[in-house]
Structures are given as structure tokens and as C-alpha cells.
Motif scaffolding. Structure first.
Motif, PDB file in Angstrom:
ATOM      1  N   PRO A   1     -59.180  25.358  24.666  1.00  0.00           N
ATOM      2  CA  PRO A   1     -59.537  23.639  25.547  1.00  0.00           C
ATOM      3  C   PRO A   1     -60.055  23.713  27.038  1.00  0.00           C
ATOM      4  O   PRO A   1     -60.656  23.004  27.233  1.00  0.00           O
ATOM      5  N   PHE A   2     -59.550  24.338  27.881  1.00  0.00           N
ATOM      6  CA  PHE A   2     -59.481  24.618  29.711  1.00  0.00           C
ATOM      7  C   PHE A   2     -61.109  25.857  29.455  1.00  0.00           C
ATOM      8  O   PHE A   2     -60.538  26.091  30.297  1.00  0.00           O
ATOM      9  N   SER A   3     -61.833  25.833  28.857  1.00  0.00           N
ATOM     10  CA  SER A   3     -62.935  26.095  29.899  1.00  0.00           C
ATOM     11  C   SER A   3     -64.148  25.698  29.792  1.00  0.00           C
ATOM     12  O   SER A   3     -64.038  24.190  29.477  1.00  0.00           O
ATOM     13  N   THR A   4     -64.699  26.174  30.878  1.00  0.00           N
ATOM     14  CA  THR A   4     -66.403  25.613  30.669  1.00  0.00           C
ATOM     15  C   THR A   4     -67.099  25.808  29.721  1.00  0.00           C
ATOM     16  O   THR A   4     -67.792  24.676  29.722  1.00  0.00           O
ATOM     17  N   HIS A   5     -66.641  26.902  28.551  1.00  0.00           N
ATOM     18  CA  HIS A   5     -67.782  26.433  27.663  1.00  0.00           C
ATOM     19  C   HIS A   5     -67.752  25.473  26.921  1.00  0.00           C
ATOM     20  O   HIS A   5     -68.329  24.308  26.429  1.00  0.00           O
ATOM     21  N   ASN A   6     -65.792  24.721  26.786  1.00  0.00           N
ATOM     22  CA  ASN A   6     -65.990  23.721  26.558  1.00  0.00           C
ATOM     23  C   ASN A   6     -66.611  22.443  26.724  1.00  0.00           C
ATOM     24  O   ASN A   6     -66.765  21.285  26.617  1.00  0.00           O
ATOM     25  N   TYR A   7     -66.637  22.247  28.326  1.00  0.00           N
ATOM     26  CA  TYR A   7     -66.946  20.924  28.960  1.00  0.00           C
ATOM     27  C   TYR A   7     -68.829  20.574  29.171  1.00  0.00           C
ATOM     28  O   TYR A   7     -69.723  20.063  28.571  1.00  0.00           O
ATOM     29  N   LEU A   8     -69.831  22.585  28.609  1.00  0.00           N
ATOM     30  CA  LEU A   8     -70.867  22.762  28.705  1.00  0.00           C
ATOM     31  C   LEU A   8     -71.108  21.924  26.970  1.00  0.00           C
ATOM     32  O   LEU A   8     -72.455  21.021  27.348  1.00  0.00           O
ATOM     33  N   LEU A   9     -69.919  22.512  26.022  1.00  0.00           N
ATOM     34  CA  LEU A   9     -70.997  22.022  24.746  1.00  0.00           C
ATOM     35  C   LEU A   9     -70.670  20.427  24.577  1.00  0.00           C
ATOM     36  O   LEU A   9     -71.805  19.457  23.921  1.00  0.00           O
ATOM     37  N   ARG A  10     -70.237  20.191  25.521  1.00  0.00           N
ATOM     38  CA  ARG A  10     -69.865  18.197  25.133  1.00  0.00           C
ATOM     39  C   ARG A  10     -70.682  18.130  26.623  1.00  0.00           C
ATOM     40  O   ARG A  10     -70.960  16.502  25.510  1.00  0.00           O
TER      41      ARG A  10
END
Length: 318
Positions: free
Chosen positions: A130-139
Motif C-alpha cells: 500500500p505504501f509504495s511508489t508503485h501504488n502511486y504510479l499506478l493510480r
């Protein structure tokens, strides 16, 4: 007399600094006797660092902020004296979707709209934490194309090494993860890289060296030696003439356990050359965390967690 340390990593190409420093003798040059511990998940890394089973680790850049703020886990004050990688991830979609490379996300948006009209089930995508750059990039990739990541698709969590397997099995239709797991999906013929991190948010921090604030305070000389060894390893990894050797090194069975060719494919976009931990990067991550309802408040954590002063101290920079 050497100092013994146990450092954790998840099998990703952006763990390169730890692996290079070990294999090239950079840790030993600093008087450090290091044991590298390959861990199965980011939650394991987080908990082992917090409770002292690991002295330090390759960690997700937003994880150290979340841990310090006490969101998603028990509060544990963390510091990040070093950035280990940027632009080290990508969004990969299943070949079943027929979506080609598409940094704009418009093809996915069209597909989501068609499924909504047909009242079909939502597509499932995975991120690594949940707390990952990957989560924010995908969103961000989805939102900028008009797809609501909380309503139009289903988001789940999975460890990076499982992403290609889940894609192949039809459990998920896409993911955002660090390399080389996007390259693995492509090589297996089950995935297509729709967008690289650098096409979504260039320079977004991906991984950092994470230690507890208590450990950093109690072991300043050891932390300085650790940072120096890793900075040296990052410079080696960033040099173009070393990329083939780096791929071969990372591919070893104790590290990524993949072919050098797949590892090399995963290394193509990764940036190791900006090791200073910038509070501006932490502020960007906190802005994403606020945008998606994970935290509230100001950017104080950016100043206390991302520590360019510790980086400068280790390198003797005024």
C-alpha cells in the motif's frame, strides 16, 4: 576489528547497491562484515527492521514515512540516509487485454469503459505494498486517463516475484512492480509493459536505505561506513560499462535467481545515480499519500525521515 551487520533486501534490480557492495568488497573496505538476507515481502522487511532482526534494509521509499507516522503498522521512527534507486518500476498489463505500450493510459480507459457498459467484472491490478511508489504510479497513470483506481478497477497486494505468475494464471490483469518482474512477464509472453515509471512521474524515488532512528543514533560511525560503501556501489552500478557485469552479478541464485538477459532487460531504465535523499522527494510521496487518503497533515515527516545531513556527514560534504 570489523562490525557485523545483517541487511535485508527483496529480489529486485534496485537492490543492486547492497549486492555490489557485498560482492565487490566495498563493505569489507569500510570494516563491515555483512550478511545479506533475501526477504519474501515488504511487510517482512518493515517488521524485521523495526524489531531489530535486521540492522538496515533496502526499503520502499514511502514505507519509511508510513512507519514513522504509524500508518499501516506500529509507529517506528525511521530515517533514510540514502536513495538506492529511481525509475525502477513499470506498469505491465496482461497480453489478454490487447493493450500495447500506452503511457497515456487511454487504451486501458477505453477498455474499462466498455466493461462498465457491459456490466462486466472489474479488472484486477496488483501493487507490491500500500505504501509504495508503485501504488502511486499506478493510480496516477489510471487517474490521468480518467480511470478511478478505487471504483473502476480492483487493486490488490502481491510480492514482486509473484506478479508474472499471477498474471499468467489470470488472477490479475496487470501490475505495477519493480524490475526485473516486468521483464519476466514480457519474456514469458504473458505481459506487455504499458508504461515505465519515468513516463508517469520521472525521478520519483523508488527505494531507500532504511534504518530506525534509534539505530542510526546509536551507531553513527557504522551508519557512515554503510552509506559510504553503498554510495561507492551505486556509482559502480550506474556506470554504463558495468551494466553487463551487474546483470550477471544480480542474476545469481542467492540474489534474483534469473537469467542475466532478463535482469539486463530490467536494468534498462533504472537510475542509480542520485543517492542524496531529497526531502522534496519525500514531500512528493507524502502528497501522494494524502491524495489517496492514507495520511493527513503537513510535510514534517519529510524533514525528519529523509536525511541529506546524514548522507553529507558520511561523505564529509560540508
Amino acid at each position: 576489528m570489523s562490525v557485523r551487520l545483517k541487511l535485508g533486501f527483496v529480489p529486485l534490480v534496485d537492490a543492486a547497491a547492497l549486492i555490489v557492495a557485498q560482492e565487490a568488497g566495498f563493505f569489507a573496505d569500510e570494516g563491515l562484515e555483512v550478511e545479506l538476507s533475501r526477504e519474501v515481502s515488504w511487510a517482512t522487511i518493515r517488521d524485521k527492521v523495526a524489531f531489530g532482526a535486521l540492522d538496515a534494509a533496502h526499503m520502499l521509499a514511502p514505507m519509511v514515512l508510513a512507519q514513522t507516522l504509524g500508518v499501516g503498522s506500529e509507529r517506528a521512527a525511521m530515517v533514510a540516509p540514502l536513495t538506492l534507486a529511481m525509475d525502477a518500476s513499470a506498469v505491465t498489463v496482461s497480453t489478454r487485454l490487447g493493450v500495447e505500450a500506452d503511457p497515456s493510459g487511454r487504451a486501458l480507459a477505453a477498455l474499462v469503459a466498455r466493461r462498465r457498459e457491459l456490466e462486466a467484472s472489474r479488472l484486477t491490478f496488483s501493487v507490491v505494498f500500500p505504501f509504495s511508489t508503485h501504488n502511486y504510479l499506478l493510480r496516477r497513470w489510471m487517474a490521468e486517463a480518467g480511470v478511478d483506481p478505487d471504483r473502476d478497477v480492483r487493486l490488490t497486494i502481491a510480492p514482486p516475484p509473484r506478479m508474472a505468475e499471477l498474471l499468467a494464471g489470470g488472477v490479475i490483469e496487470g501490475f505495477c512492480a519493480g524490475e526485473p518482474w516486468n521483464a519476466v512477464a514480457v519474456a514469458a509472453g504473458v505481459g506487455t509493459i504499458a508504461a515505465h515509471a519515468a513516463e508517469i512521474a520521472p525521478g520519483a524515488p523508488d527505494k531507500v536505505l532504511g534504518v530506525t532512528a534509534a539505530w542510526a543514533g546509536a551507531n553513527p560511525a557504522t551508519l557512515d561506513a554503510l552509506v559510504r560503501a553503498l554510495v561507492r556501489a551505486l556509482a559502480w552500478a550506474q556506470a554504463p560499462e558495468n551494466r553487463r557485469s551487474l546483470a550477471a552479478l544480480l542474476s545469481g541464485p542467492d540474489y534474483l535467481g534469473l537469467s542475466p538477459e532478463i535482469v539486463a532487460a530490467g536494468l534498462r531504465t533504472v537510475a542509480f545515480g542520485a543517492p542524496r535523499p531529497a526531502p522534496e522527494q519525500a514531500a512528493w510521496l507524502l502528497a501522494q499519500m494524502r491524495r489517496w487518503g492514507q495520511v493527513q497533515g503537513d510535510d514534517a515527516a519529510a524533514r525528519v525521515v529523509y536525511r541529506p545531513d546524514l548522507y553529507a556527514r558520511a561523505l564529509g560534504i560540508a
